[in-house]
Design an enzyme around this catalytic site. Structure first.
Site, PDB file in Angstrom:
ATOM      1  N   SER A   1       5.695   2.756   1.351  1.00  0.00           N
ATOM      2  CA  SER A   1       6.115   4.129   1.117  1.00  0.00           C
ATOM      3  C   SER A   1       6.944   4.522   2.339  1.00  0.00           C
ATOM      4  O   SER A   1       6.440   4.549   3.461  1.00  0.00           O
ATOM      5  CB  SER A   1       4.912   5.061   0.990  1.00  0.00           C
ATOM      6  OG  SER A   1       5.334   6.408   1.113  1.00  0.00           O
ATOM      7  N   ARG A   2       8.212   4.815   2.116  1.00  0.00           N
ATOM      8  CA  ARG A   2       9.093   5.101   3.246  1.00  0.00           C
ATOM      9  C   ARG A   2       8.824   6.475   3.855  1.00  0.00           C
ATOM     10  O   ARG A   2       9.342   6.819   4.907  1.00  0.00           O
ATOM     11  CB  ARG A   2      10.557   4.990   2.825  1.00  0.00           C
ATOM     12  CG  ARG A   2      10.903   3.598   2.306  1.00  0.00           C
ATOM     13  CD  ARG A   2      12.366   3.444   2.019  1.00  0.00           C
ATOM     14  NE  ARG A   2      12.583   2.408   1.007  1.00  0.00           N
ATOM     15  CZ  ARG A   2      13.774   1.865   0.747  1.00  0.00           C
ATOM     16  NH1 ARG A   2      14.832   2.264   1.389  1.00  0.00           N
ATOM     17  NH2 ARG A   2      13.900   0.947  -0.186  1.00  0.00           N
ATOM     18  N   VAL A   3       8.014   7.262   3.175  1.00  0.00           N
ATOM     19  CA  VAL A   3       7.649   8.575   3.719  1.00  0.00           C
ATOM     20  C   VAL A   3       6.457   8.413   4.652  1.00  0.00           C
ATOM     21  O   VAL A   3       6.396   9.029   5.710  1.00  0.00           O
ATOM     22  CB  VAL A   3       7.332   9.557   2.569  1.00  0.00           C
ATOM     23  CG1 VAL A   3       6.692  10.820   3.085  1.00  0.00           C
ATOM     24  CG2 VAL A   3       8.601   9.873   1.801  1.00  0.00           C
TER      25      VAL A   3
END
Lengths: 120, 503
Positions: free
Chosen positions: B365-367
């Protein structure tokens, strides 16, 4: 043959405002199938651009039409008539790709759409 | 029973605003019908994407404009469509009627109900194709969207406004993850509006999903947009755009929504079919050249707006079905590069009983931590690393060599971590129970519990904590970082429960 050449041939197929049969026969005998299709399409386009279609509910309404007014609005256009009884009363004029509706059928359809848009 | 005089009175009132002026419309003539794509001559004033109406009332959408012809995608079945028939422009772009009355309903991409209930109340016409919010209108994703699935919330957290791809072969539980995420939204005080877009699915599958959502009480805040396998390709092409147009209605009101696209692989197939019939040049795998743009402009509409623009969000969970676990194929790589992370499901894990079958190594998850509460972050921080270390050790341990105590305990911990991350379908957990489970396993409190009893242990453990230690549960529900004192309380309570746990 390019599209431009075909369009020019289509224009040349007319003598005055009417299609010259002899010219058409001569041209079509020399064309390939692909070019013939484009040529027919060009003729249809030309016909559509240079004529208007007047649709009336019945042939008896023809005498009520003010041809002078129509010719003033659409000069140099050939007038073609057709009937559509579903119009009930009124007229529909189709010029190129624009349709001008002055008939009861269209008004009733608009009423239905208007009511549908207002109520759930 | 409504009185007929009242109906007449209403109609008369409505007709007061009606204007019977003569109408001018652009008309064309149907020249050809090939597989649902109508070629019409005329229509010189038609716009790209404009809605048109055929003689019998069927709707279409202009997809190609050439010198002499316009190509129109037929959006509904039309029995009386014949060569020479007329087609009129409507002057408006293809749009969908949206209002709050859509909640709980099953509709097609044109907004027509499919559930046999009443007509949808007249609301706002939202354009199917719209420009995504600009950079200045957005803000970074910082509010979690809880899926209720421990593995995802702990290690691949999703935030509101994020695009997180769910990718895997058929039958591995991609739709199950999406449905669990939808069901879990009822835990929120104000449920996030959920939109499930079914593209090219079997009608029976859509019916099963709807039934499940009804059973779990999730349909109250969910809208299902369905373009089934038997629907024309143009309708399947429009379905996800119709879904995001509905989400944008709620976004305008400052609300949060979650949209699931199930699945974009079939969406790409439908668009390929339309493009080939339109004679657009075919590229790699016969997809048209703008196949990337098809998905990028869709997914860019998922957004987290700043407070100046309402503060609402659209979170997107697109689903892609791979063939033979190949995530390097054309469409999967396209969508992976667009989204803010992916949840990768693997068939080996599924077959070995690890469900949800999430490959943590290939999922991201790039967040990240911005989409986690303090509580989850504090317990889940080490989990991914521990699992990665366990996977390495487990491969090494297969050789059967003698292992030291530290390695053995690490292996046992890894097995228990893997076991705690298993979760039955349709059982999303609230955050406090997720934190409880992960805290217990990462702090070694469950090292003495037998692996075979784990699922039963976890269930009874949760029930015990809710019944006997409500204070701990309430403190965990606040979402704040676990303090030393709270940690001690949880440890004591867990040890007490372990003594009473009977196999």
């Amino acid at each position: 043959m390019t599209k431009k050449q075909i369009d020019q041939l289509a224009l040349a197929s007319y003598t005055g405002n009417s299609l010259n049969r002899r010219k058409v026969e001569k041209l079509t005998s020399l064309m390939l199938r692909k070019d013939l299709k484009m040529y027919i399409r060009a003729l249809k386009n030309w016909e559509r651009k240079h004529s208007i279609e007047i649709i009336i509910p019945d042939d008896k309404y023809k005498k009520d039409l003010s041809l002078t007014t129509i010719r003033q609005i659409f000069p140099k256009k050939e007038i073609k008539y057709s009937t559509d009884p579903t119009l009930v009363t009124g007229i529909r004029i189709v010029a190129e790709d624009m349709a001008y509706d002055f008939n009861l059928k269209d008004t009733l359809e608009d009423i239905v759409e208007h009511i549908r848009a207002q109520y759930d | 029973m409504i009185d007929s005089s009242k109906i007449i009175e209403k109609l008369e009132k409505g007709l007061m605003t009606f204007s019977a002026e003569p109408k001018m419309q652009s008309v064309g003539k149907v020249e050809k019908n090939t597989d649902g794509i109508i070629v019409a001559s005329g229509l010189y004033k038609a716009q790209m994407g404009e809605q048109v109406v055929f003689e019998g009332g069927a709707l279409g959408m202009v997809l190609n404009l050439s010198e002499d012809y316009a190509s129109i995608a037929l959006l509904s079945a039309e029995e009386n469509l014949k060569r020479g028939g007329s087609v009129k422009t409507t002057g408006r772009m293809t749009s969908i009627n949206v209002s709050s009355a859509l909640l709980g309903r099953v509709i097609n991409p044109l907004g027509e109900p499919l559930d046999g209930k009443a007509r949808i109340k007249h609301g706002e016409l939202m354009p199917i194709e719209a420009v995504a919010a600009s950079v200045v209108e957005r803000e970074p994703v910082n509010v979690p969207l809880k899926t209720g699935i421990k593995a995802i919330d702990a290690m691949i957290p999703i935030g509101r406004g994020q695009r997180e791809l769910i990718i895997g072969d058929r039958g591995l539980g991609k739709t199950a993850i999406a449905i669990d995420s939808i069901i879990n939204q009822k835990q929120n005080k104000k449920p996030v509006t959920c939109i499930y877009v079914a593209i090219g699915q079997k009608q029976s599958s859509v019916a099963q999903v709807v039934d499940k959502l009804l059973e779990e009480g999730a349909m109250n805040y969910t809208i299902v947009v369905a373009a089934g396998a038997s629907d024309p390709a143009p309708l399947q092409y429009l379905a996800p755009y119709a879904g995001v147009a509905i989400a944008e209605y709620f976004l305008k009101k400052g609300e949060d929504s979650l949209i699931v696209y199930d699945d974009l692989t079939k969406h790409a197939w439908a668009y390929r079919q339309i493009s080939l019939v339109l004679r657009r040049p075919a590229g790699r795998e016969a997809y048209p050249g703008d196949i990337f743009y098809l998905h990028s402009r869709l997914l860019e509409r998922a957004v987290k707006l700043n407070s100046k623009n309402g503060g609402g969000s659209i979170t997107a969970l697109p689903i892609i079905e791979t063939q033979g676990s190949d995530i390097s194929a054309y469409i999967p790589t396209n969508v992976i590069s667009i989204t803010d992370g992916q949840i990768y499901l693997q068939s080996d894990l599924f077959n070995s009983g690890i469900r949800p079958a999430i490959n943590i190594g290939n999922s991201v998850s790039r967040v990240g931590g911005s989409a986690q509460t303090g509580a989850t972050k504090s317990v889940a921080g080490k989990t991914r690393l521990e699992l990665a270390q366990y996977a390495e050790l487990a491969a090494f341990a297969q050789f059967g060599s003698e292992l030291d105590e530290a390695t053995l305990s690490q292996l046992e911990r890894g097995k228990r971590t893997t076991e705690i991350l298993k979760q039955p379908q349709y059982h999303p957990l609230p955050e406090h129970l997720e934190v409880l489970s992960i805290f217990a396993v990462t702090n070694g409190l469950l090292d003495s519990v037998l692996l075979d009893d784990f699922q039963k242990f976890e269930q009874e453990y949760h029930q015990y904590m809710i019944k006997n230690h409500m204070k701990i549960i309430e403190e965990l529900s606040l979402g704040q970082k676990i303090t030393e004192r709270l940690g001690k309380d949880i440890t004591e309570a867990t040890e007490k429960f372990k003594k009473t746990f009977v196999i």
